[in-house]
Design a protein around this motif. Sequence first.
Motif, mmCIF file in Angstrom:
data_model
loop_
_atom_site.group_PDB
_atom_site.id
_atom_site.type_symbol
_atom_site.label_atom_id
_atom_site.label_comp_id
_atom_site.label_asym_id
_atom_site.label_seq_id
_atom_site.Cartn_x
_atom_site.Cartn_y
_atom_site.Cartn_z
ATOM 1 N N GLU A 92 38.439 -69.012 7.249
ATOM 2 C CA GLU A 92 38.004 -70.334 6.815
ATOM 3 C C GLU A 92 37.164 -70.998 7.906
ATOM 4 N N SER A 96 33.040 -71.428 7.651
ATOM 5 C CA SER A 96 32.570 -72.804 7.603
ATOM 6 C C SER A 96 31.616 -73.095 8.759
ATOM 7 N N ALA A 253 39.652 -78.729 1.857
ATOM 8 C CA ALA A 253 40.845 -77.887 1.977
ATOM 9 C C ALA A 253 42.097 -78.745 2.095
ATOM 10 N N LEU A 266 42.669 -72.432 1.522
ATOM 11 C CA LEU A 266 42.129 -71.847 2.754
ATOM 12 C C LEU A 266 41.200 -70.664 2.494
ATOM 13 N N SER A 267 40.767 -70.487 1.266
ATOM 14 C CA SER A 267 39.891 -69.354 0.942
ATOM 15 C C SER A 267 38.518 -69.780 0.446
ATOM 16 N N SER A 269 35.900 -71.586 1.953
ATOM 17 C CA SER A 269 34.693 -71.534 2.786
ATOM 18 C C SER A 269 34.026 -70.165 2.713
#
Length: 416
Positions: A92, A96, A253, A266-267, A269
């Motif tokens: 993540e 990002s 998130a 959390l998946s 990005s």
Amino acid sequence: MPYPTLEKLFYADTTSNRFTNHESLLQSRLSNESTFRTGIQLEYGELFLAVPRELSRETEHALRRERRVSALWRALPPVALGAYIRSLILDEVVYSNEMEGVHSTRREIEIALDHVQAAAQGAQENGRLEHTPFVELARLYLTLTKAPSMPCSLEDIRAIYDSVVADAIDPKDLPGDALFRSGQVVVENERGKVIHRGVSPESEIERMMTQWLALSRDEEIPELYSALMCHFLFGYIHPFYDGNGRTGRYLLALHLSSPLSQPTALSLSRVIAENKAAYYKAFDTTERKLNHAEGTHFVLELLNLIGLAQENLIADLEGKRSALDTLNERLNALEGKLSQRECSTLYYATQMQLYNSFQETKLDDLSRYLEVSKPTARKTLAALCDEHGLMERVSQRPPIYKLTQKGVDELGLAGV
């Protein structure tokens, strides 16, 4: 027929009354009893969300997939769960950052996570912690695993921003003592065309960020929808000179960690980075003049990206769970050759092989798992390395081990 944008319907109308028809259609969507109105005025109208058939269907699909993700998540052994959540955090953060041209490696974020957790346990000197790259960002993402709350004030948002951009922003791009930027910013595409102008002046940014806070807590709008609408609004306001994308995705998130599971939140990005064109187009669609700030298509596109993240998680978790389910059979076959402690060590190492980004077994972590001293754990690892060839030492300081290819094959992990 897919739910059309107002702009598309305007250009499809070839009559002399298309402006009047367009206004009537806008008012029809705004006044529909299923529409969620925010009261937030953007350049071309009030930000709102209609709830057409497509949105209801995509929401139902997302919730169904979410039940599957949650079931697979709950079935993970504690060691695997801890390793996997760290792997998701690493991805993540890296993805990002990558979208904004900030270089960070998984190893850098892993070291930062280790230092934050060590400091929390009182085993880290503050001086060393302060000089660890991305440590503030790591600390921030770790809070997502502990039922965090949304920011309650403009100061909270600024504090989050400072943590997100620490170690990864030119000091001249920081707002200084002000909460937000004081100057104008524009976003250009690769051809130099201006595609977005951030809100200004600073007083207007503060006013609209206060509206952002209210929208994030609006109990009249389903939380999943408000999270996605807030993500658009943050990007629209563009409250900082730099780091808006990373901050906005962290806040997304954070917001989604309530209506959705941790792994899904959390998946995103990674999926967004792999679908950047669709992601940025969703912002542009809502901002186009003839769409009058309708956020429906933005929410639909983000739900699609959430769906991709969920599908990837389901496939990954199901494949790894299948390997873990057959592990006991493999260990039973080795019982005559190995001690119980050696089998327990292999069970731990297998979870690291499947769920840890680096597939590593650390001596310190293993000794805690086995509830034995480090010398005892080291002796067990030495036997698996030297006598059986199932593991190998890959680092002296700190002591780190991995399964060998023989170990991978004998435990049925090849190809997983």
